[in-house]
Design an enzyme around this catalytic site. Structure first.
Site, PDB file in Angstrom:
ATOM      1  N   ARG A  63     -17.817  25.331  19.777  1.00 41.42           N
ATOM      2  CA  ARG A  63     -17.012  26.426  20.348  1.00 41.42           C
ATOM      3  C   ARG A  63     -17.160  26.378  21.869  1.00 41.42           C
ATOM      4  NH1 ARG A  63     -15.924  31.459  17.118  1.00 41.42           N
ATOM      5  NH2 ARG A  63     -14.047  31.232  18.348  1.00 41.42           N
ATOM      6  N   CYS A 135     -11.484  42.949  17.445  1.00 44.39           N
ATOM      7  CA  CYS A 135     -12.278  41.849  16.898  1.00 44.39           C
ATOM      8  C   CYS A 135     -13.557  42.370  16.226  1.00 44.39           C
ATOM      9  CB  CYS A 135     -12.584  40.831  18.002  1.00 44.39           C
ATOM     10  SG  CYS A 135     -13.110  39.223  17.347  1.00 44.39           S
ATOM     11  N   SER A 137     -17.542  42.459  17.049  1.00 45.10           N
ATOM     12  CA  SER A 137     -18.657  42.192  17.958  1.00 45.10           C
ATOM     13  C   SER A 137     -19.879  42.932  17.428  1.00 45.10           C
ATOM     14  CB  SER A 137     -18.279  42.685  19.370  1.00 45.10           C
ATOM     15  OG  SER A 137     -19.415  43.191  20.036  1.00 45.10           O
ATOM     16  N   ASP A 204     -17.456  37.253  25.110  1.00 48.01           N
ATOM     17  CA  ASP A 204     -17.916  35.879  24.863  1.00 48.01           C
ATOM     18  C   ASP A 204     -18.462  35.273  26.131  1.00 48.01           C
ATOM     19  OD1 ASP A 204     -17.272  34.908  21.973  1.00 48.01           O
ATOM     20  OD2 ASP A 204     -15.713  36.290  22.573  1.00 48.01           O
TER      21      ASP A 204
HETATM   22  C1  RUB Z   1     -15.659  37.109  18.514  1.00 47.81           C
HETATM   23  C2  RUB Z   1     -15.479  37.963  19.715  1.00 47.81           C
HETATM   24  C3  RUB Z   1     -16.535  39.009  19.992  1.00 47.81           C
HETATM   25  C4  RUB Z   1     -17.593  38.411  20.922  1.00 47.81           C
HETATM   26  C5  RUB Z   1     -18.815  39.315  21.031  1.00 47.81           C
HETATM   27  O1  RUB Z   1     -14.763  36.020  18.479  1.00 47.81           O
HETATM   28  O2  RUB Z   1     -14.569  37.804  20.507  1.00 47.81           O
HETATM   29  O3  RUB Z   1     -15.974  40.109  20.643  1.00 47.81           O
HETATM   30  O4  RUB Z   1     -18.019  37.140  20.454  1.00 47.81           O
HETATM   31  O5  RUB Z   1     -19.543  39.328  19.829  1.00 47.81           O
HETATM   32  P1  RUB Z   1     -14.871  34.950  17.260  1.00 47.81           P
HETATM   33  P2  RUB Z   1     -21.096  39.746  19.808  1.00 47.81           P
HETATM   34  O6  RUB Z   1     -14.650  35.727  15.994  1.00 47.81           O
HETATM   35  O7  RUB Z   1     -13.802  33.958  17.541  1.00 47.81           O
HETATM   36  O8  RUB Z   1     -16.267  34.362  17.319  1.00 47.81           O
HETATM   37  O9  RUB Z   1     -21.136  41.112  20.415  1.00 47.81           O
HETATM   38  O10 RUB Z   1     -21.465  39.726  18.362  1.00 47.81           O
HETATM   39  O11 RUB Z   1     -21.824  38.751  20.621  1.00 47.81           O
END
Ligand code: RUB
Length: 332
Positions: A63, A135, A137, A204
């Protein structure tokens, strides 16, 4: 070769989003790297470092928009190199032991950071607030659960998050926790934004300009929030900062498979249910665009909720650089 399966399996799971979200990706990747090192047959420390370097490259490639994973892998590599340089012993077993205990303290610092973020984040949530999220998170989940535990009764609306519907994961997790949860399609955001008290997202990548890289659609959401004077907060560990952006490097944006867009609508639990249906074939002549992330400029972000407290985007780089150098509260 033993260990290869588990490294390969973790890399595959990250690539296929079975492991999803920046934190889980970073944690799984570093755990896979360290366990790959533990079972390696390398009989000198330089060979072990070489093996780890190749494994880290393989994990990183899964990724491209994940500086937290890169930072975590780099940390394990740096530790190994520094140990190899400062210890005379040829035998790798003490290095392996030291690496394991370093990983343990690294992961527990990550857990500590998330506890602080959920405390600072919950403090920003007004009683009975209407909150729009995007999404899935794990960081925003922790904040919302903490606010709920404190009796703030948040009402959370989850955007579904096409193409892979991570918003459904959020909706399921929050409603199972007891939080009042609604779900709507991404394109409904403009119709409901004026009923929201705040928008809360994860991250991210964080850039030296104070910009945020997060799931595709975040930029649109931030513009809507600005237009309607709704507070836009992003919850992120400082370890998501990409130090290379300070030298002008643009954060790469992962482009994913067309099949995710033109296929059957599915994600996780739904996948099992739909297994018997085959995906729709993509008609010839259509070029599908599937960027996984977008970049939200700093002026659209009210503040970052970090383990160091609330940080305005303009201050982010300064604090992140200090933190990564170990000048604030020790290096994560
Ligand atoms: C996940 C996404 C999340 C961040 C933060 O994208 O955009 O908002 O990764 O997540 P994907 P966290 O589903 O493509 O991985 O807070 O868990 O780090």
């Amino acid at each position: 070769m033993p260990g290869t399966t588990s490294l390969k399996q973790v890399a595959k799971d990250i690539k296929e989003l079975k492991i999803q979200g920046a934190r889980k990706i970073a944690k799984s990747a570093v755990a896979a790297l360290v366990s790959h090192a533990q079972i390696s047959k390398a009989d000198d420390k330089h060979e072990l470092y070489e093996i780890m370097l190749n494994a880290a490259k393989e994990l990183e490639a899964t990724r491209p928009t994940e500086p937290m994973m890169r930072n975590a892998l780099d940390d394990a590599l740096r530790f190994t190199l520094a140990w190899a340089r400062t210890h005379e012993a040829k035998d790798v077993s003490s290095l392996k032991k030291a690496l394991l205990s370093h990983q343990f303290s690294f992961l527990s610092q990550m857990d500590d950071a998330i506890l602080k973020i959920s405390k600072y984040g919950a403090a920003e949530i007004p009683q009975g607030a209407n909150i729009l999220i995007h999404c899935h998170s794990s960081t925003t989940m922790q904040i919302l659960k903490k606010a709920y535990d404190e009796g703030k009764n948040p009402n959370v609306t989850c955007l579904e998050t096409r193409p892979l519907y991570q918003g459904r994961l959020s909706a399921r997790e929050l409603s199972e926790y007891g939080i009042a949860t609604s779900l709507c399609v991404d394109s409904a955001a403009g119709s409901i934004i004026n009923k929201m008290d705040l928008v809360l997202t994860g991250a991210d990548a964080l850039s030296a300009e104070g910009d945020l890289v997060n799931k595709i659609g975040t930029f649109t959401l931030a513009q809507l929030a600005k237009l309607h004077s709704v507070r836009f907060l992003c919850a992120a560990e400082i370890f998501k900062y990409d130090p290379l952006t300070r030298f002008g490097k643009a954060e790469p944006i992962e482009q994913r498979d067309a099949k995710e867009v033109w296929g059957r609508g599915r994600y996780r639990k739904e996948e099992q249910f739909l297994k018997k249906y085959s995906p729709l074939p993509l008609p010839k002549g259509i070029h599908v665009l599937n960027p996984a992330f977008d970049r939200t400029p700093a002026p659209l972000i009210s503040a970052y909720i970090t383990e160091e407290g609330l940080i305005p985007p303009a201050q982010l780089a300064l604090i992140a650089e200090k933190k990564l150098k170990g000048e604030i509260n020790g290096k994560i």
